[in-house]
Design a protein around this motif. Structure first.
Motif, PDB file in Angstrom:
ATOM      1  N   LEU A  20       0.818  -1.239   0.201  1.00  0.00           N
ATOM      2  CA  LEU A  20       0.044  -0.134   0.142  1.00  0.00           C
ATOM      3  C   LEU A  20       0.908   1.133  -0.006  1.00  0.00           C
ATOM      4  O   LEU A  20       0.455   2.148  -0.386  1.00  0.00           O
ATOM      5  N   ASN A  21       2.246   1.180   0.530  1.00  0.00           N
ATOM      6  CA  ASN A  21       2.944   2.240   0.576  1.00  0.00           C
ATOM      7  C   ASN A  21       4.291   1.751   1.012  1.00  0.00           C
ATOM      8  O   ASN A  21       4.431   0.756   1.647  1.00  0.00           O
ATOM      9  N   TRP A  22       5.228   2.801   1.053  1.00  0.00           N
ATOM     10  CA  TRP A  22       6.541   2.477   1.829  1.00  0.00           C
ATOM     11  C   TRP A  22       7.318   3.815   2.254  1.00  0.00           C
ATOM     12  O   TRP A  22       6.941   4.810   1.577  1.00  0.00           O
ATOM     13  N   ASN A  23       8.354   3.351   3.027  1.00  0.00           N
ATOM     14  CA  ASN A  23       9.163   4.643   3.390  1.00  0.00           C
ATOM     15  C   ASN A  23      10.373   4.194   3.787  1.00  0.00           C
ATOM     16  O   ASN A  23      10.589   3.100   4.665  1.00  0.00           O
ATOM     17  N   CYS A  24      11.321   4.882   3.503  1.00  0.00           N
ATOM     18  CA  CYS A  24      12.828   4.437   3.711  1.00  0.00           C
ATOM     19  C   CYS A  24      13.477   5.791   4.319  1.00  0.00           C
ATOM     20  O   CYS A  24      13.493   6.664   3.665  1.00  0.00           O
ATOM     21  N   SER A  25      13.798   5.588   5.708  1.00  0.00           N
ATOM     22  CA  SER A  25      14.685   6.768   6.488  1.00  0.00           C
ATOM     23  C   SER A  25      15.660   6.117   7.371  1.00  0.00           C
ATOM     24  O   SER A  25      15.272   4.794   8.098  1.00  0.00           O
TER      25      SER A  25
END
Length: 124
Positions: A20-25
């Motif tokens: 549904l979504n992704w985030n890389c930090s």
């Protein structure tokens, strides 16, 4: 090791789950997932009307990672709009762990993750 051999995913079918979504930090890569859950999982509940299995929101995370390669921005990834208007980025085709690294692929692309560990959490 293939995801099907990991106890973490007992009763979870990643091939039938939707990104549904992704985030890389920092040292973390996180995917929001509509997870396909089967009776072998402690998170299984009776499927909603019109569903053939239980789907629940979950997070697939890689924590303590050293490097990520191949991850495209969500804006440039191919998406699908479902009849209810929701958007997803396809299924997870493969997830493998080898020598302290992970290889993840699907309609959203092919991602290589160096280091860290994988976590999976069901939310609802």
């Amino acid at each position: 090791m293939d995801w099907t051999q990991m106890n973490l995913f007992r009763g979870i079918d990643l091939n039938d789950s939707f990104i549904l979504n992704w985030n890389c930090s920092d040292n973390r890569l996180s995917f929001a997932v509509d997870a396909s859950i089967w009776p072998e999982s402690e998170y299984y509940t009776k499927p909603k009307k019109g569903e053939y299995t239980c789907y629940r929101k979950a997070t697939l995370e890689f924590i303590g990672i050293n490097k990520v390669s191949g991850l495209v921005s969500i804006e440039s990834a191919q998406s699908t709009t479902d009849p209810d208007g929701s958007i997803d980025y396809g299924n997870i085709d493969s997830l493998e762990e080898s020598d302290g690294s992970f290889h993840l692929s699907g309609d959203f692309g092919t991602v290589n993750i160096s280091g860290g560990e994988v976590h999976f959490e069901v939310h609802s």
